[in-house]
Enzyme design. Sequence first.
Site, PDB file in Angstrom:
ATOM      1  N   GLU A 118       0.827  -1.216   0.000  1.00 43.84           N
ATOM      2  CA  GLU A 118       0.000   0.000   0.000  1.00 43.84           C
ATOM      3  C   GLU A 118       0.859   1.262   0.000  1.00 43.84           C
ATOM      4  O   GLU A 118       0.386   2.338   0.347  1.00 43.84           O
ATOM      5  CB  GLU A 118      -0.947   0.026   1.211  1.00 43.84           C
ATOM      6  CG  GLU A 118      -1.958  -1.101   1.276  1.00 43.84           C
ATOM      7  CD  GLU A 118      -3.066  -1.019   0.222  1.00 43.84           C
ATOM      8  OE1 GLU A 118      -3.051  -0.101  -0.616  1.00 43.84           O
ATOM      9  OE2 GLU A 118      -3.938  -1.898   0.253  1.00 43.84           O
ATOM     10  N   HIS A 141      -3.128   1.734   8.469  1.00 43.05           N
ATOM     11  CA  HIS A 141      -4.203   1.035   7.762  1.00 43.05           C
ATOM     12  C   HIS A 141      -4.422  -0.315   8.430  1.00 43.05           C
ATOM     13  O   HIS A 141      -3.451  -1.036   8.701  1.00 43.05           O
ATOM     14  CB  HIS A 141      -3.838   0.849   6.281  1.00 43.05           C
ATOM     15  CG  HIS A 141      -4.641  -0.213   5.604  1.00 43.05           C
ATOM     16  ND1 HIS A 141      -6.020  -0.164   5.516  1.00 43.05           N
ATOM     17  CD2 HIS A 141      -4.277  -1.374   4.998  1.00 43.05           C
ATOM     18  CE1 HIS A 141      -6.455  -1.241   4.871  1.00 43.05           C
ATOM     19  NE2 HIS A 141      -5.408  -1.997   4.555  1.00 43.05           N
ATOM     20  N   HIS A 143      -7.709  -3.632   9.347  1.00 45.01           N
ATOM     21  CA  HIS A 143      -8.933  -4.284   8.874  1.00 45.01           C
ATOM     22  C   HIS A 143      -9.910  -4.529  10.043  1.00 45.01           C
ATOM     23  O   HIS A 143     -10.084  -5.681  10.454  1.00 45.01           O
ATOM     24  CB  HIS A 143      -8.586  -5.621   8.206  1.00 45.01           C
ATOM     25  CG  HIS A 143      -7.702  -5.515   6.995  1.00 45.01           C
ATOM     26  ND1 HIS A 143      -7.073  -6.606   6.426  1.00 45.01           N
ATOM     27  CD2 HIS A 143      -7.356  -4.452   6.222  1.00 45.01           C
ATOM     28  CE1 HIS A 143      -6.376  -6.224   5.361  1.00 45.01           C
ATOM     29  NE2 HIS A 143      -6.521  -4.913   5.225  1.00 45.01           N
ATOM     30  N   GLU A 172     -18.123   9.461  22.485  1.00 47.75           N
ATOM     31  CA  GLU A 172     -16.664   9.603  22.321  1.00 47.75           C
ATOM     32  C   GLU A 172     -16.270   9.738  20.858  1.00 47.75           C
ATOM     33  O   GLU A 172     -15.270  10.376  20.534  1.00 47.75           O
ATOM     34  CB  GLU A 172     -15.911   8.391  22.901  1.00 47.75           C
ATOM     35  CG  GLU A 172     -15.755   8.402  24.384  1.00 47.75           C
ATOM     36  CD  GLU A 172     -17.008   7.938  25.101  1.00 47.75           C
ATOM     37  OE1 GLU A 172     -17.973   7.522  24.421  1.00 47.75           O
ATOM     38  OE2 GLU A 172     -17.018   8.014  26.337  1.00 47.75           O
ATOM     39  N   HIS A 213     -12.824  -3.228   2.579  1.00 44.47           N
ATOM     40  CA  HIS A 213     -11.404  -3.554   2.721  1.00 44.47           C
ATOM     41  C   HIS A 213     -10.867  -3.206   4.116  1.00 44.47           C
ATOM     42  O   HIS A 213     -10.473  -4.092   4.862  1.00 44.47           O
ATOM     43  CB  HIS A 213     -10.606  -2.845   1.617  1.00 44.47           C
ATOM     44  CG  HIS A 213      -9.127  -2.995   1.739  1.00 44.47           C
ATOM     45  ND1 HIS A 213      -8.245  -2.482   0.820  1.00 44.47           N
ATOM     46  CD2 HIS A 213      -8.345  -3.592   2.681  1.00 44.47           C
ATOM     47  CE1 HIS A 213      -7.007  -2.771   1.187  1.00 44.47           C
ATOM     48  NE2 HIS A 213      -7.044  -3.434   2.313  1.00 44.47           N
TER      49      HIS A 213
HETATM   50  P1  13P Z   1       0.958  -5.596   2.950  1.00 46.14           P
HETATM   51  O1  13P Z   1       1.320  -6.883   3.626  1.00 46.14           O
HETATM   52  O2  13P Z   1       1.592  -5.467   1.594  1.00 46.14           O
HETATM   53  O3  13P Z   1       1.222  -4.421   3.849  1.00 46.14           O
HETATM   54  O4  13P Z   1      -0.605  -5.629   2.644  1.00 46.14           O
HETATM   55  C1  13P Z   1      -1.569  -5.779   3.641  1.00 46.14           C
HETATM   56  C2  13P Z   1      -2.837  -5.068   3.335  1.00 46.14           C
HETATM   57  O5  13P Z   1      -3.632  -4.859   4.229  1.00 46.14           O
HETATM   58  C3  13P Z   1      -3.116  -4.594   1.959  1.00 46.14           C
HETATM   59  O6  13P Z   1      -4.184  -3.720   1.946  1.00 46.14           O
HETATM   60 ZN    ZN Z   2      -5.536  -3.856   3.671  1.00 44.18          ZN
END
Ligand code: 13P
Ligand code: ZN
Length: 233
Positions: A118, A141, A143, A172, A213
């Site tokens: 990313e 970033h 998930h 909050e 995502h």
């Molecule tokens: P990387 O392992 O390349 O950081 O990718 C993980 C990810 O969450 C891609 O969106």
């Molecule tokens: Zn990701």
Amino acid sequence: MSSILDNRPELTKQVWEVAEVAGYLWQKGWAERNGGNITVNITVIDDEIRKLPPLGRAISIGRTLPYLKNAYFFCKGTNKRMRDLARYPMENGSIIRISKDCAHYEIIADQAVKPTSELASHLSMHNHLIGKGSNYKAVVHTHPIDLIAMTHNPEFLKKDVLTNLLWSMIPETRAFCPRGLGIIPYALPGSFELADATLKELEDYDVLMWEKHGVCAVGENVMEAFDMIDTLS
Ligand code: 13P
Ligand code: ZN
């Protein structure tokens, strides 16, 4: 084995702060396998680091990012696990230097760990933030599955519907994430299309949902970026 962190307390502190947050992301259940990535701008650096030879050839970023000239970043490695980054940050991440042409990077330490897939989005965001005079240095970033699940409901993809829902449910979220949650329509992970769509919304939001995502947050440091995602989730 020697490390670039040796005798550099400030750099060590920053890298270990990334490691601490990486551990939280794993504990939260937001970091399956290699899921998620972190980059932090560590450009405040000494002359000796500037002289370090690269660990390989210069790699193209894929675009020119004028505000990143000679900037340095600590980046999670691609395919590396957050839970491993938490314990061994310099084996699961690396320090890169952006070249003078602002279009390439070189890995300089400790090992030739290729940065996250990313990187297009992360570096584009850092470039944008510096360009507008922001003191934000971190991009996180991850998930968070509950929040991601909500993006499967088309209603929540409309501007600020999810922000207003979260604000109405948990006070909050309004206090600690006052700019709300921006929505970025689905785009291929790692693409410049995703990077550009993210930049557009970065004008109005510090936390962005990449549809179906994950979430991407920016802040002065990694802990601040993590806190915003944590508050919203
Ligand atoms: P990387 O392992 O390349 O950081 O990718 C993980 C990810 O969450 C891609 O969106
Ligand atoms: Zn990701």
